[in-house]
Design a protein around this motif. Sequence first.
Motif, PDB file in Angstrom:
ATOM      1  N   ALA A 107       0.830  -1.210   0.000  1.00 45.99           N
ATOM      2  CA  ALA A 107       0.000   0.000   0.000  1.00 45.99           C
ATOM      3  C   ALA A 107       0.864   1.259   0.000  1.00 45.99           C
ATOM      4  O   ALA A 107       0.507   2.263  -0.626  1.00 45.99           O
ATOM      5  N   VAL A 108       2.008   1.209   0.704  1.00 49.91           N
ATOM      6  CA  VAL A 108       2.920   2.360   0.696  1.00 49.91           C
ATOM      7  C   VAL A 108       3.396   2.629  -0.728  1.00 49.91           C
ATOM      8  O   VAL A 108       3.499   3.778  -1.168  1.00 49.91           O
ATOM      9  N   GLY A 109       3.679   1.542  -1.456  1.00 53.15           N
ATOM     10  CA  GLY A 109       4.085   1.702  -2.848  1.00 53.15           C
ATOM     11  C   GLY A 109       3.003   2.325  -3.702  1.00 53.15           C
ATOM     12  O   GLY A 109       3.268   3.201  -4.529  1.00 53.15           O
ATOM     13  N   VAL A 110       1.754   1.892  -3.494  1.00 46.60           N
ATOM     14  CA  VAL A 110       0.638   2.447  -4.267  1.00 46.60           C
ATOM     15  C   VAL A 110       0.439   3.925  -3.936  1.00 46.60           C
ATOM     16  O   VAL A 110       0.186   4.747  -4.826  1.00 46.60           O
ATOM     17  N   MET A 111       0.570   4.279  -2.655  1.00 47.48           N
ATOM     18  CA  MET A 111       0.438   5.691  -2.274  1.00 47.48           C
ATOM     19  C   MET A 111       1.575   6.528  -2.866  1.00 47.48           C
ATOM     20  O   MET A 111       1.377   7.687  -3.244  1.00 47.48           O
ATOM     21  N   SER A 112       2.760   5.938  -2.940  1.00 51.50           N
ATOM     22  CA  SER A 112       3.872   6.635  -3.589  1.00 51.50           C
ATOM     23  C   SER A 112       3.549   6.882  -5.056  1.00 51.50           C
ATOM     24  O   SER A 112       3.825   7.957  -5.604  1.00 51.50           O
ATOM     25  N   PHE A 113       2.956   5.888  -5.696  1.00 51.30           N
ATOM     26  CA  PHE A 113       2.531   6.033  -7.094  1.00 51.30           C
ATOM     27  C   PHE A 113       1.549   7.196  -7.237  1.00 51.30           C
ATOM     28  O   PHE A 113       1.624   7.973  -8.193  1.00 51.30           O
ATOM     29  N   ALA A 114       0.640   7.317  -6.270  1.00 57.14           N
ATOM     30  CA  ALA A 114      -0.398   8.352  -6.357  1.00 57.14           C
ATOM     31  C   ALA A 114       0.178   9.753  -6.215  1.00 57.14           C
ATOM     32  O   ALA A 114      -0.327  10.699  -6.829  1.00 57.14           O
ATOM     33  N   PHE A 115       1.239   9.903  -5.432  1.00 57.80           N
ATOM     34  CA  PHE A 115       1.716  11.244  -5.100  1.00 57.80           C
ATOM     35  C   PHE A 115       2.991  11.657  -5.814  1.00 57.80           C
ATOM     36  O   PHE A 115       3.406  12.796  -5.705  1.00 57.80           O
ATOM     37  N   ILE A 116       3.625  10.756  -6.516  1.00 56.04           N
ATOM     38  CA  ILE A 116       4.861  11.148  -7.193  1.00 56.04           C
ATOM     39  C   ILE A 116       4.553  12.166  -8.282  1.00 56.04           C
ATOM     40  O   ILE A 116       3.627  11.996  -9.066  1.00 56.04           O
ATOM     41  N   CYS A 117       5.279  13.254  -8.295  1.00 51.76           N
ATOM     42  CA  CYS A 117       5.023  14.302  -9.291  1.00 51.76           C
ATOM     43  C   CYS A 117       6.316  14.966  -9.750  1.00 51.76           C
ATOM     44  O   CYS A 117       6.280  15.882 -10.566  1.00 51.76           O
ATOM     45  N   ASN A 118       7.479  14.517  -9.222  1.00 48.53           N
ATOM     46  CA  ASN A 118       8.728  15.172  -9.613  1.00 48.53           C
ATOM     47  C   ASN A 118       9.063  14.953 -11.087  1.00 48.53           C
ATOM     48  O   ASN A 118       9.832  15.699 -11.670  1.00 48.53           O
ATOM     49  N   HIS A 119       8.474  13.923 -11.706  1.00 45.50           N
ATOM     50  CA  HIS A 119       8.752  13.685 -13.124  1.00 45.50           C
ATOM     51  C   HIS A 119       8.134  14.756 -14.016  1.00 45.50           C
ATOM     52  O   HIS A 119       8.576  14.960 -15.151  1.00 45.50           O
ATOM     53  N   ASN A 120       7.108  15.459 -13.499  1.00 39.27           N
ATOM     54  CA  ASN A 120       6.479  16.533 -14.269  1.00 39.27           C
ATOM     55  C   ASN A 120       7.060  17.908 -13.957  1.00 39.27           C
ATOM     56  O   ASN A 120       6.702  18.890 -14.603  1.00 39.27           O
ATOM     57  N   SER A 121       7.936  17.972 -12.970  1.00 36.84           N
ATOM     58  CA  SER A 121       8.335  19.272 -12.409  1.00 36.84           C
ATOM     59  C   SER A 121       8.947  20.207 -13.455  1.00 36.84           C
ATOM     60  O   SER A 121       8.550  21.369 -13.576  1.00 36.84           O
ATOM     61  N   PHE A 122       9.926  19.723 -14.222  1.00 34.52           N
ATOM     62  CA  PHE A 122      10.596  20.608 -15.181  1.00 34.52           C
ATOM     63  C   PHE A 122       9.643  21.083 -16.266  1.00 34.52           C
ATOM     64  O   PHE A 122       9.661  22.247 -16.664  1.00 34.52           O
ATOM     65  N   LEU A 123       8.808  20.162 -16.752  1.00 33.86           N
ATOM     66  CA  LEU A 123       7.869  20.533 -17.811  1.00 33.86           C
ATOM     67  C   LEU A 123       6.869  21.573 -17.320  1.00 33.86           C
ATOM     68  O   LEU A 123       6.577  22.553 -18.018  1.00 33.86           O
ATOM     69  N   ILE A 124       6.332  21.376 -16.111  1.00 32.42           N
ATOM     70  CA  ILE A 124       5.311  22.287 -15.601  1.00 32.42           C
ATOM     71  C   ILE A 124       5.926  23.625 -15.194  1.00 32.42           C
ATOM     72  O   ILE A 124       5.353  24.692 -15.431  1.00 32.42           O
ATOM     73  N   TYR A 125       7.118  23.577 -14.592  1.00 28.92           N
ATOM     74  CA  TYR A 125       7.797  24.831 -14.224  1.00 28.92           C
ATOM     75  C   TYR A 125       8.034  25.681 -15.468  1.00 28.92           C
ATOM     76  O   TYR A 125       7.809  26.898 -15.463  1.00 28.92           O
ATOM     77  N   GLY A 126       8.460  25.032 -16.543  1.00 28.31           N
ATOM     78  CA  GLY A 126       8.709  25.761 -17.775  1.00 28.31           C
ATOM     79  C   GLY A 126       7.455  26.287 -18.436  1.00 28.31           C
ATOM     80  O   GLY A 126       7.518  27.201 -19.260  1.00 28.31           O
ATOM     81  N   SER A 127       6.281  25.714 -18.074  1.00 31.41           N
ATOM     82  CA  SER A 127       5.027  26.150 -18.696  1.00 31.41           C
ATOM     83  C   SER A 127       4.387  27.333 -17.973  1.00 31.41           C
ATOM     84  O   SER A 127       3.420  27.907 -18.468  1.00 31.41           O
ATOM     85  N   LEU A 128       4.932  27.723 -16.789  1.00 28.75           N
ATOM     86  CA  LEU A 128       4.370  28.852 -16.044  1.00 28.75           C
ATOM     87  C   LEU A 128       4.587  30.157 -16.808  1.00 28.75           C
ATOM     88  O   LEU A 128       5.637  30.355 -17.424  1.00 28.75           O
ATOM     89  N   GLU A 129       3.598  31.051 -16.742  1.00 29.94           N
ATOM     90  CA  GLU A 129       3.756  32.352 -17.398  1.00 29.94           C
ATOM     91  C   GLU A 129       4.902  33.132 -16.759  1.00 29.94           C
ATOM     92  O   GLU A 129       5.662  33.813 -17.447  1.00 29.94           O
ATOM     93  N   GLU A 130       5.020  33.036 -15.433  1.00 30.15           N
ATOM     94  CA  GLU A 130       6.131  33.656 -14.712  1.00 30.15           C
ATOM     95  C   GLU A 130       6.823  32.575 -13.889  1.00 30.15           C
ATOM     96  O   GLU A 130       6.464  32.333 -12.737  1.00 30.15           O
ATOM     97  N   PRO A 131       7.811  31.919 -14.467  1.00 32.60           N
ATOM     98  CA  PRO A 131       8.464  30.805 -13.772  1.00 32.60           C
ATOM     99  C   PRO A 131       9.431  31.286 -12.684  1.00 32.60           C
ATOM    100  O   PRO A 131      10.650  31.297 -12.861  1.00 32.60           O
ATOM    101  N   THR A 132       8.863  31.703 -11.556  1.00 34.36           N
ATOM    102  CA  THR A 132       9.663  32.129 -10.409  1.00 34.36           C
ATOM    103  C   THR A 132       9.489  31.122  -9.278  1.00 34.36           C
ATOM    104  O   THR A 132       8.519  30.354  -9.255  1.00 34.36           O
TER     105      THR A 132
END
Length: 330
Positions: A107-132
């Motif tokens: 279950a800890v593994g499944v919860m980790s699956f649900a909350f992992i988001c660092n793989h999107n970080s660079f893409l989403i940071y770069g998509s911000l209108e003001e990436p600060t």
Amino acid sequence: LYFLLAMISYNIITGDTLTKVFQRIPGVGPDNVLTDRNFIILLTTIIFSLPLSLYRDIAKLGKVSLISLILTIVILIIVIVRTVTFSPQVPKSENAWIFAKSNAVQAVGVMSFAFICNHNSFLIYGSLEEPTLKNWSRVTHVSVSLAVVISVVFAACGYMTFTGYTEGDVFENYCRDDNLATFGRFCYGVTVILTFPLECFVTREVIANVFFHGNLSTVFHIVMTVVIIAVATGVSLVYDCLGIVLELNGVLSATPLVFIIPTACYLRLSKERWNHSDNLISCLILAVGVLVMTVGFVLTILHPQECSHGREMFYCFPSNVSFHNSTLPP
């Protein structure tokens, strides 16, 4: 590996969910092509997932993500309503309220699956209108906090309703003639279809950065996208048990990405003494991650989660509920 398994799990959910939605359409019988999970997976992939995944800029999925979030709130309301109205009809499983059993590690593994988001970080940071950093901090805190609330309410309501009978896909637990649950399944299927391209974006980005220095021609961008989606779709067509896919993805991919790799990098780069509090905390998190990954993988292989894909649950038939209650130990 994480992104690919996530895409496979989304396709499995789509096939499981939408086939039950189409079964409720008058005139659609068991032999209709719309009740074939493989056909539904192929259809949604070709019409929706592939075209959305072909975008180059993740910011173009902003409106799609907003629709997905709104539908998630709708689904949450449906699950809450059904907790109140449907849970009295579902018998409670034996030892339903024991805090943790041996499979809690998975279950800890499944919860980790649900909350992992660092793989999107660079893409989403770069998509911000003001990436600060200030804007980034606000986005991450609001989004993760909202995810925590939604996930806790989903988990609590799902388990309170079905206790030990809860499936990996909670909508597998609702009866097929439940119209409100059918509407929830439809919203759930649409949400998953709209989430699929986000994982494809990152999969493609990782491959491009590792093997092609981040530069892809238009033709190769299209070819790579098609290949990635074809692999994920092919696996989801031949395997249909969501729980095991989530558990394997959690222990093999999400756990290293959440617990092991970040702390190992921190310890490698840290200039503090080995007994510094930050280093000790990192060592503890690293050890927990290794334990969860190892034990979780072994338990998943030795004791895989039962999968009742496509079956109507026993409590949907009143006579079976009475018999089941009579055979449960006191």
